[in-house]
Design an enzyme around this catalytic site. Structure first.
Site, mmCIF file in Angstrom:
data_model
loop_
_atom_site.group_PDB
_atom_site.id
_atom_site.type_symbol
_atom_site.label_atom_id
_atom_site.label_comp_id
_atom_site.label_asym_id
_atom_site.label_seq_id
_atom_site.Cartn_x
_atom_site.Cartn_y
_atom_site.Cartn_z
ATOM 1 N N THR A 1 1.086 6.077 -10.678
ATOM 2 C CA THR A 1 2.290 5.413 -10.168
ATOM 3 C C THR A 1 2.345 3.998 -10.756
ATOM 4 O OG1 THR A 1 1.046 4.909 -8.133
ATOM 5 C CG2 THR A 1 2.560 6.799 -8.075
ATOM 6 N N LYS B 1 -6.273 8.253 -9.502
ATOM 7 C CA LYS B 1 -5.204 7.277 -9.622
ATOM 8 C C LYS B 1 -5.286 6.336 -8.426
ATOM 9 C CE LYS B 1 -1.624 7.093 -7.758
ATOM 10 N NZ LYS B 1 -1.082 6.325 -6.579
ATOM 11 N N THR C 1 -8.913 7.163 -0.275
ATOM 12 C CA THR C 1 -8.313 5.886 -0.601
ATOM 13 C C THR C 1 -7.329 6.013 -1.751
ATOM 14 O OG1 THR C 1 -10.087 5.448 -2.156
ATOM 15 C CG2 THR C 1 -10.406 4.670 0.063
ATOM 16 N N GLU D 1 -3.528 -3.737 -8.602
ATOM 17 C CA GLU D 1 -2.231 -4.335 -8.948
ATOM 18 C C GLU D 1 -2.361 -5.841 -9.183
ATOM 19 O OE1 GLU D 1 0.605 -1.090 -6.664
ATOM 20 O OE2 GLU D 1 0.073 -2.958 -5.649
ATOM 21 N N ASN E 1 4.576 -5.660 -6.006
ATOM 22 C CA ASN E 1 4.925 -5.041 -4.728
ATOM 23 C C ASN E 1 6.288 -5.455 -4.191
ATOM 24 O OD1 ASN E 1 2.661 -3.236 -3.569
ATOM 25 N ND2 ASN E 1 1.590 -4.922 -4.572
#
Length: 395
Positions: free
Chosen positions: A147, A173, A184, A268, A391
């Site tokens: 993703t 992933k 997780t 991220e 985000n």
């Protein structure tokens, strides 16, 4: 063996296509182990578990899974009865193409929560996914499950156990919404051993405890996550032989740790992989709590990103859980090879040396409790403005 595709393991097949779930890129894939002799799985403990988790957990409890159908770009979570029917439809369609029972098909979804799967588009494209069911495009599967990840994540390791070369291969992933209480993330493992499902479950659960469950990006546990392991049954190991059993356990655990570290490294917005090694703790439980508290601390994560040698933040995180047995006068703290705090006293080390350690892309923190013999390791990443940007744009 290094990094190889999971479909390089004999008896493992997979493929991926674009099915209109994402705007572009691979987003629908399958893994197929037709002669699987065992399967095992661990799942998120979120109270808002997606229908894919509920369905696959039920199947894995009662049957040996032989396939996974995986979509990315849409979590199919919090989508009500229609979402549940879509999960079952994915399993049913897959079972028809593979000519197996729907209860032998696990379903995994990852992506945006609260949006319904575009089933019309999936049903239109799924015949292309299964044009030939015994293809070996594991590299495409590793890409299709992503993703917000920046990189594909796959690990393969082999070891001689007895007279056989045993292999464990996995893909995973995860980049955000990553915290323990396994699962997780999404992870898929295959191994060429012959064990039963109960034995494989025990091996997997132990591996997860000191790998995925000791890794965190942002302390948030997803609604969808699972790790599934298949055994092809190619080679026997003497599971009643402690040495052989321990060797396989270590091999599986090493693969899980390497996969977990790849997730932490690709967190991220991350620029640094952080490893925390707690030693000489009073118990394994205490060691794990301290390691995770350091990894999870926003103050520690931002200090490391800014290359700020503020060891007080590490000390704060170590001692913040009152349940942990700790004597501050026995604690020592290291960043890399630099000792900042020894037996309850600050050292006279030059902070410039510590800044050099913090400038590395991988930062190692060691905490010596000086109390017992137990230890634990945890992995995470720094916290950056990039995390916020990713985000706020993810929808």
């Amino acid at each position: 063996m290094g990094k190889q595709s999971i479909t390089d393991v004999d008896g493992v097949f997979g493929h991926a296509i674009h099915a209109g779930i994402k705007e572009s890129g691979l987003d629908l894939s399958y893994i197929y182990v037709p002669n699987a002799v065992a399967s095992a799985a661990v799942f998120t403990q979120s109270k808002f578990s997606a229908s894919s988790v509920t369905y696959t957990k039920k199947c894995a409890k009662r049957h040996t899974l032989k396939a996974m159908i995986i979509n990315s770009g849409n979590a199919n979570a919090a989508t009500g009865k229609e979402g549940e029917s879509h999960t079952k439809a994915l399993a049913q369609l897959t079972s028809e193409y593979l000519q197996i029972n729907p209860s032998e098909v696990g379903v995994a979804s990852t992506g945006i929560i609260g949006k319904k799967l575009p089933m019309e588009s999936i049903e239109k494209h799924i015949p292309n996914l299964f044009k030939s069911v015994k293809v070996k495009n594991g590299d495409k599967v590793a890409e299709a499950i992503l993703t917000t990840d920046l990189t594909k994540k796959f690990v393969t390791k082999s070891m001689k156990i007895g007279k056989k070369t045993i292999t464990v291969s996995g893909i995973t992933k995860g980049s955000g919404m990553i915290a323990p209480n396994m699962a997780t993330t999404l992870g898929f493992l295959v191994t060429n051993v012959s064990v039963n499902s109960s034995q494989l479950q025990d091996y997997l659960s132990k591996a997860i405890k000191c790998s995925y469950n000791m890794m965190s990006v942002d302390t948030d546990t997803s609604t969808n996550d699972m790790v599934v392991c298949f055994a092809t049954g190619q080679y026997n190991i003497a599971s009643n032989d402690k040495k052989q059993s321990d060797m396989f356990q270590n091999l599986l655990t090493e693969v899980c740790i390497d996969l977990a570290k790849l997730i932490a490294k690709d967190g991220e917005g991350a620029t640094k992989l952080i490893s925390v090694d707690v030693r000489q703790a009073a118990s394994v439980k205490d060691a794990r709590i301290m390691a995770k508290n350091v990894i999870d601390s926003p103050l520690v994560k931002t200090a490391i990103h800014g290359e700020d040698p503020n060891w007080g933040r590490i000390m704060m995180a170590i001692g913040k859980d009152p349940s942990v047995k700790l004597n501050p006068n026995k604690v020592s703290i290291y960043v890399g090879k630099s000792c900042l705090f020894k037996h309850g006293e600050p050292t006279s080390i030059q902070l410039g040396l510590v800044k050099k350690e913090l400038a590395n892309s991988e930062v190692d923190i060691t905490i010596d409790c000086g109390l017992g013999t137990d230890s634990a390791k945890a992995w995470g990443c720094d916290l950056t403005k990039g995390y916020i940007d990713i985000n706020t744009e993810y929808n």
